[in-house]
Design a protein around this motif. Structure first.
Motif, mmCIF file in Angstrom:
data_model
loop_
_atom_site.group_PDB
_atom_site.id
_atom_site.type_symbol
_atom_site.label_atom_id
_atom_site.label_comp_id
_atom_site.label_asym_id
_atom_site.label_seq_id
_atom_site.Cartn_x
_atom_site.Cartn_y
_atom_site.Cartn_z
ATOM 1 N N GLU A 46 0.710 -1.191 0.062
ATOM 2 C CA GLU A 46 0.056 -0.115 0.079
ATOM 3 C C GLU A 46 1.115 1.198 -0.063
ATOM 4 O O GLU A 46 1.994 1.243 0.320
ATOM 5 N N LYS A 47 0.203 2.280 -0.168
ATOM 6 C CA LYS A 47 1.081 3.797 -0.150
ATOM 7 C C LYS A 47 0.961 4.146 1.264
ATOM 8 O O LYS A 47 0.277 3.688 2.048
ATOM 9 N N GLY A 48 1.920 5.165 1.268
ATOM 10 C CA GLY A 48 1.915 5.535 2.853
ATOM 11 C C GLY A 48 3.313 5.420 3.532
ATOM 12 O O GLY A 48 3.358 5.653 4.726
ATOM 13 N N ARG A 49 4.265 4.822 2.877
ATOM 14 C CA ARG A 49 5.322 4.512 3.721
ATOM 15 C C ARG A 49 6.374 5.724 3.892
ATOM 16 O O ARG A 49 6.620 5.694 5.051
ATOM 17 N N GLY A 50 6.231 6.778 3.445
ATOM 18 C CA GLY A 50 6.942 7.923 3.882
ATOM 19 C C GLY A 50 6.091 8.462 4.825
ATOM 20 O O GLY A 50 6.905 9.228 5.628
ATOM 21 N N LEU A 51 4.993 8.554 4.891
ATOM 22 C CA LEU A 51 4.195 8.959 6.062
ATOM 23 C C LEU A 51 4.424 8.098 7.417
ATOM 24 O O LEU A 51 4.754 9.051 8.507
ATOM 25 N N ALA A 52 4.349 6.862 7.278
ATOM 26 C CA ALA A 52 4.711 6.176 8.336
ATOM 27 C C ALA A 52 6.208 6.334 8.654
ATOM 28 O O ALA A 52 6.482 6.280 9.932
ATOM 29 N N LEU A 53 7.096 6.470 7.964
ATOM 30 C CA LEU A 53 8.499 6.482 8.152
ATOM 31 C C LEU A 53 8.786 7.873 8.785
ATOM 32 O O LEU A 53 9.776 8.054 9.766
ATOM 33 N N ALA A 54 8.159 9.190 8.238
ATOM 34 C CA ALA A 54 8.293 10.216 8.994
ATOM 35 C C ALA A 54 7.629 10.247 10.402
ATOM 36 O O ALA A 54 8.097 10.943 11.274
ATOM 37 N N ALA A 55 6.508 9.443 10.750
ATOM 38 C CA ALA A 55 6.101 9.346 11.839
ATOM 39 C C ALA A 55 7.026 8.776 13.133
ATOM 40 O O ALA A 55 7.396 9.133 14.090
ATOM 41 N N VAL A 56 7.565 7.693 12.405
ATOM 42 C CA VAL A 56 8.507 6.905 13.208
ATOM 43 C C VAL A 56 9.804 7.915 13.731
ATOM 44 O O VAL A 56 10.322 7.883 14.700
ATOM 45 N N ILE A 57 10.196 8.611 12.628
ATOM 46 C CA ILE A 57 11.526 9.421 12.597
ATOM 47 C C ILE A 57 11.249 10.491 13.714
ATOM 48 O O ILE A 57 11.795 10.867 14.565
ATOM 49 N N ILE A 58 10.120 11.214 13.503
ATOM 50 C CA ILE A 58 9.770 12.204 14.511
ATOM 51 C C ILE A 58 9.251 11.687 15.916
ATOM 52 O O ILE A 58 9.796 12.561 16.806
ATOM 53 N N GLY A 59 8.878 10.772 16.054
ATOM 54 C CA GLY A 59 8.580 10.023 17.225
ATOM 55 C C GLY A 59 9.904 9.798 18.205
ATOM 56 O O GLY A 59 10.128 10.148 19.259
ATOM 57 N N TRP A 60 10.785 9.146 17.267
ATOM 58 C CA TRP A 60 12.062 8.768 18.224
ATOM 59 C C TRP A 60 13.085 9.993 18.317
ATOM 60 O O TRP A 60 13.795 10.212 19.470
ATOM 61 N N VAL A 61 13.018 10.904 17.591
ATOM 62 C CA VAL A 61 13.691 12.129 17.855
ATOM 63 C C VAL A 61 12.999 12.799 18.866
ATOM 64 O O VAL A 61 13.665 13.368 19.830
ATOM 65 N N ALA A 62 11.637 13.034 19.107
ATOM 66 C CA ALA A 62 11.134 13.489 20.271
ATOM 67 C C ALA A 62 11.187 12.856 21.520
ATOM 68 O O ALA A 62 11.449 13.531 22.459
ATOM 69 N N VAL A 63 11.385 11.501 21.623
ATOM 70 C CA VAL A 63 11.704 10.700 22.685
ATOM 71 C C VAL A 63 13.150 11.047 22.971
ATOM 72 O O VAL A 63 13.583 11.029 24.297
ATOM 73 N N ALA A 64 13.935 11.117 22.001
ATOM 74 C CA ALA A 64 15.534 11.325 22.526
ATOM 75 C C ALA A 64 15.755 12.946 22.970
ATOM 76 O O ALA A 64 16.562 12.817 24.109
ATOM 77 N N LEU A 65 14.713 13.522 22.251
ATOM 78 C CA LEU A 65 15.065 15.174 23.115
ATOM 79 C C LEU A 65 14.234 15.162 24.160
ATOM 80 O O LEU A 65 14.989 15.894 25.227
ATOM 81 N N GLY A 66 13.055 14.448 24.604
ATOM 82 C CA GLY A 66 12.707 14.279 25.868
ATOM 83 C C GLY A 66 13.709 13.777 27.031
ATOM 84 O O GLY A 66 13.615 14.271 27.929
ATOM 85 N N ALA A 67 14.326 12.741 26.700
ATOM 86 C CA ALA A 67 15.364 12.212 27.414
ATOM 87 C C ALA A 67 16.569 13.112 27.759
ATOM 88 O O ALA A 67 16.984 13.268 29.019
ATOM 89 N N LEU A 68 16.881 13.993 26.845
ATOM 90 C CA LEU A 68 17.900 14.909 27.170
ATOM 91 C C LEU A 68 17.539 15.771 28.004
ATOM 92 O O LEU A 68 18.273 16.360 28.815
ATOM 93 N N ALA A 69 16.296 16.527 27.732
ATOM 94 C CA ALA A 69 15.846 17.481 28.537
ATOM 95 C C ALA A 69 15.685 17.036 29.986
ATOM 96 O O ALA A 69 15.834 17.737 30.895
ATOM 97 N N ALA A 70 15.211 15.680 30.067
ATOM 98 C CA ALA A 70 15.153 15.233 31.513
ATOM 99 C C ALA A 70 16.354 15.149 31.979
ATOM 100 O O ALA A 70 16.450 15.470 33.304
ATOM 101 N N MET A 71 17.522 14.719 31.716
ATOM 102 C CA MET A 71 18.787 14.510 31.863
ATOM 103 C C MET A 71 19.177 15.903 32.397
ATOM 104 O O MET A 71 19.852 16.146 33.453
ATOM 105 N N PHE A 72 19.144 16.982 31.558
ATOM 106 C CA PHE A 72 19.541 18.208 31.848
ATOM 107 C C PHE A 72 18.885 18.843 33.004
ATOM 108 O O PHE A 72 19.572 19.266 33.813
#
Length: 85
Positions: A46-72
């Motif tokens: 099906e179509k939508g691989r780009g949308l799914a991949l963007a969601a996964v990348i945005i999600g993991w970047v947000a998790v990493a930034l949240g973890a860095l903010a918590a450590m900070f």
């Protein structure tokens, strides 16, 4: 392990659309739907691989930034408290 689909359909994967929308509001749901969508798209073609991949990348970047903010906050908040005593 199933083989990838050989023909691409004109249908959009619903989980990919849901993942891209929800990752902006609830990161965990966006990640879950994104990974589900990528798995389904691999088998159905099906179509939508780009949308799914963007969601996964945005999600993991947000998790990493949240973890860095918590450590900070923990490190520098602890230093500020110990400096005042």
């Amino acid at each position: 392990m199933t083989a990838p689909a050989t023909t691409q359909t004109d249908r959009w994967n619903v989980f990919a659309i849901i993942a891209f929308v929800t990752v902006w509001f609830t990161i965990i749901l966006g990640l879950v739907f994104g990974h589900l969508a990528l798995s389904q798209i691999k088998t159905t073609g099906e179509k939508g691989r780009g949308l799914a991949l963007a969601a996964v990348i945005i999600g993991w970047v947000a998790v990493a930034l949240g973890a860095l903010a918590a450590m900070f906050i923990l490190i520098f908040g602890g230093l500020a408290i110990s400096a005042n005593t």
